[in-house]
Design an enzyme around this catalytic site. Sequence first.
Site, short mmCIF file in Angstrom:
data_model
loop_
_atom_site.label_atom_id
_atom_site.label_comp_id
_atom_site.label_asym_id
_atom_site.label_seq_id
_atom_site.Cartn_x
_atom_site.Cartn_y
_atom_site.Cartn_z
N ASP A 17 0.81 -1.22 0.00
CA ASP A 17 0.00 0.00 0.00
C ASP A 17 0.85 1.28 0.00
O ASP A 17 0.65 2.17 0.85
CB ASP A 17 -0.92 0.03 1.25
CG ASP A 17 -1.72 -1.24 1.42
OD1 ASP A 17 -2.18 -1.80 0.41
OD2 ASP A 17 -1.92 -1.67 2.58
N GLU A 225 -11.46 -0.62 -3.58
CA GLU A 225 -10.71 -0.02 -2.47
C GLU A 225 -9.52 0.76 -3.02
O GLU A 225 -9.32 0.84 -4.23
CB GLU A 225 -10.23 -1.10 -1.49
CG GLU A 225 -9.25 -2.09 -2.11
CD GLU A 225 -8.88 -3.24 -1.18
OE1 GLU A 225 -9.39 -3.34 -0.06
OE2 GLU A 225 -8.04 -4.07 -1.61
#
Length: 322
Positions: A17, A225
């Site tokens: 991420d 997401e």
Amino acid sequence: MKPTFHQPLVTHLYTADPSAHVFEGRIYIYPSHDLDHDEPSNDSGDQYKMEDYHVFSMSNTVSPVVDHGEVLHVRDVPWASRQMWAPDAAYRNGRYYLFFPARDHEGVFRIGVATSDSPAGPFRAEPHYIPGSFSIDPAVFIDDDNRAYLYFGGLWGGQLEKWRSGTFEPERVDGPAAGQPALGPRAARLSEDLLNFESPPREISIVDEGGAAITADDEERRYFEGPWMHKHRGLYYLSYSTGTTHKLVYATSEHPEGPFTYRGVILNPVIGWTTHHSIVEFEDKWYLFYHDSSLSKGVNHKRCIKFAELHYNEDGSIRTVL
Ligand code: FUB
């Protein structure tokens, strides 16, 4: 270690991420830190057991990646209990802000802020999460007019379905029916001090080239997401993960709160279930930071951050990286 496109930037930890920013002339990367464990996985993402954050930086795109060490641990966040998932960072008025999701003591994902004098941390958490915040994957965008926006939201483990009625329904897992508009990411204007929402988060709409909403069953294009916002030649680019189809895609708008029109694929599926990214400009070139699970030979929750150059076509479309 010297960075190479499409190779792990960090190998002594599992990382994921990556949110990249240029601060003080260096590239700073704010990733998640995947714990090295062999416990089972489920659709709620319990395997993503992160407890802390490290910050990394590079003085340019060919210089070694520096690990600035642990900058925040869940034990030092009064409101959080577990799962320090994908963070992002921002700068305003001499301070650096780390935005991060975690489960509160009731198991509900919330978004908190921690601050520092340095982009390399350490960061000190605010005592409470942002009032009115929920779900995961915060991404901060500060526009040319200095207005700051927080984009966020994730399906499944990110709990967005549980907020469909406006209040948290712990047992709810159903998304919209096939043919109905998909759930969109949320965006909220941030207050001047970046510590609060100025107004309640709004759902962002993503439409096709004909103006029709992308539907929940359109898993190749619908939002799942990992939102990211950047601006290129005056156009706003909302990019995100499609989750179950494992792509990074993007949509554009003339306005930071949309509606956004779907444009195409940035990154096709990589090794591992999740895909998550950021886009940053450094010395007049654009870069995609992303992750895959190649360092662990495919274990979904043991990931590694990578980067590559990103190119635009004359019409503003992004060339698919891989
Ligand atoms: O790293 C935990 C979660 O996996 C992130 O919040 C999602 O975006 C996915 O990458």
